[in-house]
Structure formats: structure tokens, C-alpha cells
Design a protein around this motif. Sequence first.
Motif, PDB file in Angstrom:
ATOM      1  N   VAL A  86       0.816  -1.210   0.000  1.00 40.86           N
ATOM      2  CA  VAL A  86       0.000   0.000   0.000  1.00 40.86           C
ATOM      3  C   VAL A  86       0.855   1.269   0.000  1.00 40.86           C
ATOM      4  O   VAL A  86       0.652   2.170  -0.819  1.00 40.86           O
ATOM      5  N   SER A 124      -9.935  -6.903  -2.610  1.00 36.92           N
ATOM      6  CA  SER A 124      -9.523  -6.604  -1.239  1.00 36.92           C
ATOM      7  C   SER A 124     -10.615  -5.829  -0.513  1.00 36.92           C
ATOM      8  O   SER A 124     -11.367  -5.060  -1.132  1.00 36.92           O
ATOM      9  N   TYR A 149      -2.962   1.554  -4.657  1.00 36.56           N
ATOM     10  CA  TYR A 149      -3.189   0.098  -4.597  1.00 36.56           C
ATOM     11  C   TYR A 149      -4.691  -0.198  -4.523  1.00 36.56           C
ATOM     12  O   TYR A 149      -5.236  -0.983  -5.297  1.00 36.56           O
ATOM     13  N   ASN A 179      -7.858  -9.689   6.131  1.00 41.55           N
ATOM     14  CA  ASN A 179      -6.412  -9.670   6.419  1.00 41.55           C
ATOM     15  C   ASN A 179      -5.850 -11.088   6.527  1.00 41.55           C
ATOM     16  O   ASN A 179      -5.872 -11.688   7.615  1.00 41.55           O
ATOM     17  N   ASN A 198       5.442  -4.639   5.777  1.00 36.76           N
ATOM     18  CA  ASN A 198       4.458  -3.556   5.864  1.00 36.76           C
ATOM     19  C   ASN A 198       3.307  -3.936   6.781  1.00 36.76           C
ATOM     20  O   ASN A 198       2.629  -3.077   7.329  1.00 36.76           O
ATOM     21  N   ASN A 199       3.061  -5.228   6.873  1.00 38.66           N
ATOM     22  CA  ASN A 199       1.860  -5.697   7.563  1.00 38.66           C
ATOM     23  C   ASN A 199       2.169  -6.150   8.987  1.00 38.66           C
ATOM     24  O   ASN A 199       3.304  -6.484   9.324  1.00 38.66           O
ATOM     25  N   LEU A 200       1.120  -6.153   9.793  1.00 40.18           N
ATOM     26  CA  LEU A 200       1.282  -6.409  11.228  1.00 40.18           C
ATOM     27  C   LEU A 200       1.902  -7.778  11.534  1.00 40.18           C
ATOM     28  O   LEU A 200       2.895  -7.866  12.261  1.00 40.18           O
ATOM     29  N   SER A 216       6.079  -1.021  16.154  1.00 37.05           N
ATOM     30  CA  SER A 216       5.408   0.266  16.363  1.00 37.05           C
ATOM     31  C   SER A 216       3.919   0.049  16.166  1.00 37.05           C
ATOM     32  O   SER A 216       3.495  -0.390  15.096  1.00 37.05           O
ATOM     33  N   ILE A 217       3.135   0.344  17.174  1.00 42.92           N
ATOM     34  CA  ILE A 217       1.669   0.274  17.033  1.00 42.92           C
ATOM     35  C   ILE A 217       1.197   1.637  16.551  1.00 42.92           C
ATOM     36  O   ILE A 217       1.436   2.657  17.213  1.00 42.92           O
ATOM     37  N   TYR A 218       0.528   1.618  15.412  1.00 42.40           N
ATOM     38  CA  TYR A 218       0.125   2.878  14.796  1.00 42.40           C
ATOM     39  C   TYR A 218      -1.151   3.428  15.419  1.00 42.40           C
ATOM     40  O   TYR A 218      -2.231   3.328  14.854  1.00 42.40           O
ATOM     41  N   ARG A 231      -9.022  -5.347  12.935  1.00 42.83           N
ATOM     42  CA  ARG A 231      -9.066  -5.950  11.594  1.00 42.83           C
ATOM     43  C   ARG A 231      -9.626  -7.362  11.683  1.00 42.83           C
ATOM     44  O   ARG A 231      -9.573  -8.017  12.717  1.00 42.83           O
ATOM     45  N   TYR A 233      -8.723 -10.709  10.804  1.00 39.96           N
ATOM     46  CA  TYR A 233      -7.611 -11.585  10.407  1.00 39.96           C
ATOM     47  C   TYR A 233      -8.163 -12.956  10.063  1.00 39.96           C
ATOM     48  O   TYR A 233      -9.041 -13.483  10.754  1.00 39.96           O
ATOM     49  N   ARG A 291      -1.045   5.670  11.315  1.00 42.15           N
ATOM     50  CA  ARG A 291      -0.500   5.571   9.957  1.00 42.15           C
ATOM     51  C   ARG A 291      -1.521   6.187   8.993  1.00 42.15           C
ATOM     52  O   ARG A 291      -2.715   5.866   9.075  1.00 42.15           O
ATOM     53  N   ASP A 294      -5.073   4.620   7.418  1.00 43.97           N
ATOM     54  CA  ASP A 294      -5.671   3.539   8.219  1.00 43.97           C
ATOM     55  C   ASP A 294      -7.069   3.925   8.695  1.00 43.97           C
ATOM     56  O   ASP A 294      -7.321   5.093   9.003  1.00 43.97           O
TER      57      ASP A 294
HETATM   58  C1  WQD Z   1      -3.260  -4.152  10.432  1.00 41.46           C
HETATM   59  C2  WQD Z   1      -3.387  -3.321  11.689  1.00 41.46           C
HETATM   60  C3  WQD Z   1      -2.362  -1.148  11.497  1.00 41.46           C
HETATM   61  C4  WQD Z   1       1.723  -2.704  11.082  1.00 41.46           C
HETATM   62  C5  WQD Z   1      -3.457  -4.023   4.396  1.00 41.46           C
HETATM   63  C6  WQD Z   1      -3.995  -3.437   3.108  1.00 41.46           C
HETATM   64  C7  WQD Z   1      -5.167  -4.254   2.617  1.00 41.46           C
HETATM   65  C8  WQD Z   1      -4.784  -5.717   2.512  1.00 41.46           C
HETATM   66  C9  WQD Z   1      -4.210  -6.229   3.799  1.00 41.46           C
HETATM   67  C10 WQD Z   1      -3.384  -6.151   0.579  1.00 41.46           C
HETATM   68  C11 WQD Z   1      -3.716  -1.853  11.411  1.00 41.46           C
HETATM   69  C12 WQD Z   1      -1.641  -1.995  12.520  1.00 41.46           C
HETATM   70  C13 WQD Z   1       0.358  -2.593  11.231  1.00 41.46           C
HETATM   71  C14 WQD Z   1       2.574  -2.219  12.109  1.00 41.46           C
HETATM   72  C15 WQD Z   1       0.627  -1.585  13.376  1.00 41.46           C
HETATM   73  N1  WQD Z   1      -3.784  -5.852   1.541  1.00 41.46           N
HETATM   74  N2  WQD Z   1      -0.168  -2.053  12.366  1.00 41.46           N
HETATM   75  N3  WQD Z   1       1.983  -1.700  13.216  1.00 41.46           N
HETATM   76  O1  WQD Z   1      -3.636  -2.035   6.775  1.00 41.46           O
HETATM   77  O2  WQD Z   1      -5.446  -3.607   7.589  1.00 41.46           O
HETATM   78  O3  WQD Z   1      -4.485  -3.937   5.373  1.00 41.46           O
HETATM   79  O4  WQD Z   1      -3.119  -5.394   4.219  1.00 41.46           O
HETATM   80  O5  WQD Z   1      -2.946  -6.619  -0.286  1.00 41.46           O
HETATM   81  O6  WQD Z   1      -5.537  -3.754   1.379  1.00 41.46           O
HETATM   82  O7  WQD Z   1      -4.395  -2.098   3.327  1.00 41.46           O
HETATM   83  O8  WQD Z   1      -3.099  -4.456   7.320  1.00 41.46           O
HETATM   84  O9  WQD Z   1      -1.350  -5.633   8.544  1.00 41.46           O
HETATM   85  O10 WQD Z   1      -0.832  -3.363   7.573  1.00 41.46           O
HETATM   86  O11 WQD Z   1      -2.361  -3.516   9.521  1.00 41.46           O
HETATM   87  O12 WQD Z   1       0.160  -1.111  14.396  1.00 41.46           O
HETATM   88  O13 WQD Z   1       3.816  -2.278  12.011  1.00 41.46           O
HETATM   89  O14 WQD Z   1      -2.114  -3.309  12.357  1.00 41.46           O
HETATM   90  O15 WQD Z   1      -2.431   0.193  11.878  1.00 41.46           O
HETATM   91  O16 WQD Z   1      -4.546  -1.408  12.469  1.00 41.46           O
HETATM   92  P1  WQD Z   1      -4.206  -3.369   6.818  1.00 41.46           P
HETATM   93  P2  WQD Z   1      -1.825  -4.278   8.201  1.00 41.46           P
END
Ligand code: WQD
Length: 338
Positions: A86, A124, A149, A179, A198-200, A216-218, A231, A233, A291, A294
Motif C-alpha cells: 500500500v 480486497s 493500490y 487480512n 508492511n503488515n502487522l 510500532s503500534i500505529y 481488523r 484476520y 498511519r 488507516d
Molecule cells: C493491520 C493493523 C495497522 C503494522 C493491508 C492493506 C489491505 C490488505 C491487507 C493487501 C492496522 C496496525 C500494522 C505495524 C501496526 N492488503 N499495524 N503496526 O492495513 O489492515 O491492510 O493489508 O494486499 O488492502 O491495506 O493491514 O497488517 O498493515 O495492519 O500497528 O507495524 O495493524 O495500523 O490497524 P491493513 P496491516
Amino acid sequence: MNILVTGGLGYIGSHTCVKLIESGYTPIIIDNLYNSKKSVLKRIEKITGHLPQFYYGDIRDKAYVDSIFKKHSISAVIHFAGLKAVGESVTKPLEYYEVNIYGSICLAQVMRDNKVNNIIFSSSATVYGEDNTPPFIESMPTGKTTNPYGTSKLMVEQIYTDFYQANPQLSICLLRYFNPVGAHPSGLMGEDPQGIPNNLMPYITQVAIGKRECLSIYGNDYPTRDGTGVRDYLHIEDLAQGHVDALKKMNDSGVHIYNLGTGIGNSVLEVIDSFSRACGAPINYKIVARRAGDIAECFADVKKAKLELNWHAKHTLDQMTSDSWHWQVKNPNGYPDE
Ligand code: WQD
Ligand code: NAD
């Protein structure tokens, strides 16, 4: 029955190929290895006993894709290939539109030329945008996307819908993933992000194994139970099975849209808590600013997939975190280069 799987060596594609083989289908993979490794093929073979046919190439190379359709009798296409970061899409919009939109158009043109009528497309939850309120339901108008994206997914949904309008014999499934996390229970396949995740979930696994210092919790000031983002999951095994179940719609022409999620929202702190139990140690984290882009909460209404595909997600959050951890421990450096 041959199923062409674009991006079949990637995270979701590889798990889906295993489920396809286990369900009696023959996946034929095209992947340009932009975000995956060829060694995934051996893992698929190890799990299923079947080495899938693999074509190294790009979905934008129409002549090459056409040659695959000519060599094999393809019943349906599952289209995963694309770019998915993203944040990167904001700085490289043209690349994202070229691969995700132009690539999807090329594929559809070759399908049309070869009279292949069935396609499942990886969409998505991001297409619900920021103005709808969860649970997101398929009948909602799609929303305003917040990055290229998301816009690319929304546009491909529209392009494929128009493709159907002009060719009503087509069966098009638009699967809106929430997710996806977790890994194959064998620990042989999982998510293998290149560079900083990039993802949690992949970020947490890398903190847990000591590759990164601190998560880092955003933001912890969202209007949610504990202030952190919520989210839906979903275990990768359930998501993969959703594609096999969606193949059932192949005989019904139309545009079929399904959410694939659990219907349950979990906060960042709840995921961390579950992961700590899975790995037996606390996860080091700090709270930082929100972030950009979000939303507070994102979770699915899952009734339609249950009703029409008889699909529902079976795995719990604890299974997701323990399978993610199992994969990380068995493969600290991800897939081998060869
Ligand atoms: C999840 C939660 C963050 C990382 C993205 C795309 C979506 C789909 C899935 C595509 C949120 C928080 C995250 C970190 C955090 N993708 N977080 N610290 O943003 O829901 O979805 O991935 O292919 O289109 O937008 O997923 O895993 O990035 O975030 O606190 O280091 O975790 O703020 O609440 P997201 P994510
Ligand atoms: P991934 O990056 O692991 O897999 C994508 C695969 O496509 C990779 O193997 C990559 O090498 C290949 N690829 C990329 N561009 C290509 C091209 N031009 N030609 C041929 N192959 C190409 O991603 P993933 O997580 O498995 O996601 C699969 C699909 O699902 C993507 O379209 C993604 O946007 C979508 N999706 C993913 C998520 C998620 O959170 N993972 C959520 C919603 C939707």
C-alpha cells in the motif's frame, strides 16, 4: 481440470495451489518471481506429492500467456499476480496501475481470445473505502479508496464487471480478502516478505525472532475497545480453501462478489497477546502516531460466502499466530534461493 494460477508462487497463490491439488485440480502457474522464489515449487511438491507446471513470465506479456493457453486446456483462471504494498503504491502509482490494471486487462484479453470464461480475481476489503461502516457487506457501494493500490483493485473490479456486461457467458468471481495471516500447518509454506514488512503479522514474527527490535503500534486513540486498530484476520488455509469453493460458481455466469473473512474483528493488542502466547515470550512494542490511510475498524459480513459457497473460516486467531510462529521458526530466512 487445469486452472491457470497467476502469481501462484506468492503467499496466497502457493497455499491455494496446494488446496487445488488436494481437491483434484491441476494448477498451472505463471509468475515473474517479482515477489516470490522458485523454491516455493518444491515446497508445494513436498506437501502434495505433485510438482506443478511452472511458467516463468509476466502477465503483461500477452504472447507468452497466450502460448500457455494454447499448450493447455484451461478451465478457469485464478488471478493473484500483482503488486500489493500500500505505502509503495503511493510513491509508485504508475507501476501499480501498470501491473495491477494493465496486467489484468492483458489477461482478460488472452482469456477472451482463447474462449476461457471463468476467472477468480483477488480483490480486497480496501474497496469498501473509508466512508462505509463495518461489518462490510458485498451490497454496499464501494467507497473512496485512500491509495493507488486500493484504487487499482476497485478499477479492476469495474473493468471485469464491464468485461462481463459485454460477454454475458463469463463467470467472474471478485473475492474481497480481509487480512490474510498464518501459514501452512506443516511449516513448509508461509509469508516471506522482502525487506521491512508492511503488515502487522510478519512484523510481529520478526520482532519475536529477534530480527527487529520493536513493533510500532500505529495509534491507540481509535474509537475501538482498546484504542488500537481492529481488523478481520483470516487464516491463509481458510482463504486458500475459499478459492477452491469459489470454483463451484464456474457454471453460473455473472459477476459474483464475496467477502472472505471471519466476520470477527481483533485489535492490534489482541493479536500481540495471542502471538506472545504462541511464542512464549512478550513482544516488544511502542505506541506511535496513526498511519496515514488507516481506518479504525475493518471486518466482514460473511453470510453471502456461507450461503452461496458453503464456505466459512474455521481457524481461530490463536491458530493463525501459532502457525505464523511455526513457519518463522522453521524458516528464519524465509524460502531458500533455490
Ligand atoms: C493491520 C493493523 C495497522 C503494522 C493491508 C492493506 C489491505 C490488505 C491487507 C493487501 C492496522 C496496525 C500494522 C505495524 C501496526 N492488503 N499495524 N503496526 O492495513 O489492515 O491492510 O493489508 O494486499 O488492502 O491495506 O493491514 O497488517 O498493515 O495492519 O500497528 O507495524 O495493524 O495500523 O490497524 P491493513 P496491516
Ligand atoms: P504476493 O506478492 O505474495 O504474490 C503475488 C505474486 O505475483 C508473486 O509471486 C509475484 O512474484 C507475482 N507477480 C507480481 N507481478 C507479476 C506479473 N506482472 N506477472 C506475473 N507474476 C507477477 O502477494 P499475495 O499476498 O499472495 O497476494 C496475492 C493477491 O491478493 C494480490 O493481487 C494482492 O493484491 C491480493 N490481496 C492480498 C492481500 C494480502 O493481505 N496479502 C489482501 C487483499 C488482496
